[in-house]
Design an enzyme around this catalytic site. Structure first.
Site, PDB file in Angstrom:
ATOM      1  N   HIS A  26       0.810  -1.218   0.000  1.00 14.82           N
ATOM      2  CA  HIS A  26       0.000   0.000   0.000  1.00 14.82           C
ATOM      3  C   HIS A  26       0.846   1.274   0.000  1.00 14.82           C
ATOM      4  O   HIS A  26       0.360   2.338   0.354  1.00 14.82           O
ATOM      5  CB  HIS A  26      -0.942  -0.007   1.216  1.00 14.82           C
ATOM      6  CG  HIS A  26      -1.943  -1.119   1.168  1.00 14.82           C
ATOM      7  ND1 HIS A  26      -2.555  -1.626   2.291  1.00 14.82           N
ATOM      8  CD2 HIS A  26      -2.432  -1.828   0.114  1.00 14.82           C
ATOM      9  CE1 HIS A  26      -3.377  -2.597   1.942  1.00 14.82           C
ATOM     10  NE2 HIS A  26      -3.319  -2.735   0.631  1.00 14.82           N
TER      11      HIS A  26
ATOM     12  N   SER B 182      -5.950  -8.527  10.041  1.00 15.49           N
ATOM     13  CA  SER B 182      -7.256  -9.176   9.923  1.00 15.49           C
ATOM     14  C   SER B 182      -7.595  -9.492   8.475  1.00 15.49           C
ATOM     15  O   SER B 182      -8.661 -10.045   8.203  1.00 15.49           O
ATOM     16  CB  SER B 182      -8.347  -8.273  10.524  1.00 15.49           C
ATOM     17  OG  SER B 182      -8.410  -7.053   9.798  1.00 15.49           O
TER      18      SER B 182
END
Length: 401
Positions: free
Chosen positions: A155, A305
């Site tokens: 990212h 997650s």
């Protein structure tokens, strides 16, 4: 502020995980399972190397906020939402707000350092157990902690800004100095906050008492702060030579008397060199991440997650290739049942591991244990790959990061 057009995924608490194997509820049980994970050869014809996929949970021990952990932003700050890419690109006022908050948060982010978990990954690499790291984190801790292990920053990274028009990169620290020059009252506010220790506390209640909302990726919110007064500089390259539009006309890039970007400028907007919410990952980064998965035989997931699809799809790709998967995360993981649905209940970690132990406790202990077993010959790992002969050493060689 307009209602967002996209829903932020998985902001509620995810279901608690099923620990795999059942004996891995304790730290010692988790260590035994991960020992078996590394010791057993992956299913044929997969290679023996392991690729690591990390998220914000790994950097919590460095004092940084995460999104979905026990004290994650989505739990303690219900009004928070990240800025959307289209909002940043199209809205001058939204950029003022973003850069003001980033200006306040940058100093703390810059002071933060890699923690024991990051250095444990380095040590696992030195033992020949890790071939590459893919991280969702934008804090640059991985390349700092283990420069010899290839790291792909999925990212992007906050250490630089990039122009949305000409794509030129500039150091974030230089940009910070420009923000301070253009916003002297904000610079004074930052110094007062630093002197009071308001930006150093990790206690959520203390932050609330001081009127702060400290969010991931260097975002600090002072309620009632006058964001509309904040100013930011343009891209120097576009200012000096405004680029030509597709229609054949030059863009407009204007500044005020102090050199701050002003309307009706149509180019030269600098953004953090990260993938914002709603922005696409570039094709070459996506391909590099897929190649890293395809070049490994195991996947170790740490501190995430997997709520973002860009990360989840990599874990799913590993599953589809038949790679053993180990997940270490505090709290639930998006769709984790899919990764373990067909796992033999009698396996002891060689095919799958799911533990709920903090990475800063588990990883250093794992390194210590594996070092002992390797030195004694009790860890029958097939041909460990040392740094100088790492089979995946060129997997990210074309990446700017």
């Amino acid at each position: 502020m307009r209602k967002p057009l996209m829903r932020i995924p998985y902001t509620d608490i995810l279901p608690s995980p099923k620990i795999i194997p059942a004996s891995a509820h304790s730290l010692q049980g988790a260590l035994a399972a991960l020992h078996n994970f590394f010791a057993a050869p992956p299913p044929s014809p997969l290679p023996s190397s392991t690729v690591v996929l990390t998220g914000a949970g790994l950097s919590v021990a460095s004092g940084l906020a995460d999104y979905r952990g026990p004290n994650g932003t989505y739990r303690v700050n219900k009004t928070y939402r990240p800025i959307y890419y289209n909002e940043f690109v199209q809205n001058h006022e939204a950029r003022k707000r973003y850069w003001a908050r980033s200006f306040l948060g940058w100093t703390s982010l810059q002071k933060a350092k890699p923690n024991a978990g990051h250095y444990a990954i380095r040590d696992l690499g030195d033992l020949g157990l890790i071939s590459a790291v893919i991280t969702q984190n934008v804090d640059s801790f991985h390349p700092k902690a283990h420069p010899h292990i290839p790291s792909l920053e999925l990212h992007g990274y906050l250490r630089s800004t990039s122009c949305t028009t000409c794509r030129t990169e500039y150091p974030r620290e230089d940009f910070q100095h420009q923000l301070a020059r253009l916003n002297p009252r904000w610079a004074d506010l930052l110094q007062e906050a630093l002197a009071s220790g308001a930006l150093d506390t990790e206690d959520p209640d203390e932050k609330k008492f001081r009127g702060l909302k400290v969010n991931p990726d260097g975002d600090v919110d002072f309620p009632d702060a006058p964001y509309t007064t904040f100013r930011y500089p343009p891209c120097p390259r576009c200012l000096a030579d405004p680029p030509i539009k597709a229609e054949g006309f030059r863009h407009t890039v204007r500044v005020d008397s102090d050199g701050a970007w002003i309307l009706p400028s149509s180019a030269g907007v600098l953004k953090p060199n990260v993938v914002m919410f709603g922005e696409n990952i570039s094709n070459h980064v996506r391909s590099a991440a897929e190649n890293a998965i395809d070049s490994a035989g195991r996947l170790l997931v740490l501190g995430t997650s997997l709520a973002t699809y860009s990360a989840w799809r990599l874990a799913k790709r590993a599953k589809d290739r038949g790679m053993p998967i180990a997940i270490v995360n505090m709290g639930g993981v998006r769709g984790e049942d899919q990764f373990f649905v067909d796992v033999n209940p009698n396996q002891a970690g060689e095919l799958a591991v799911r533990v709920e132990v903090s990475t800063d406790d588990l990883l250093p202990a794992l390194v210590s244990q594996l070092r002992q077993k390797l030195s004694s010959g009790a860890l029958p790992i097939d041909a460990p790959i040392r740094n100088h002969e790492r089979e995946n050493s060129s997997v990210f060689k074309d990446m700017l990061s």
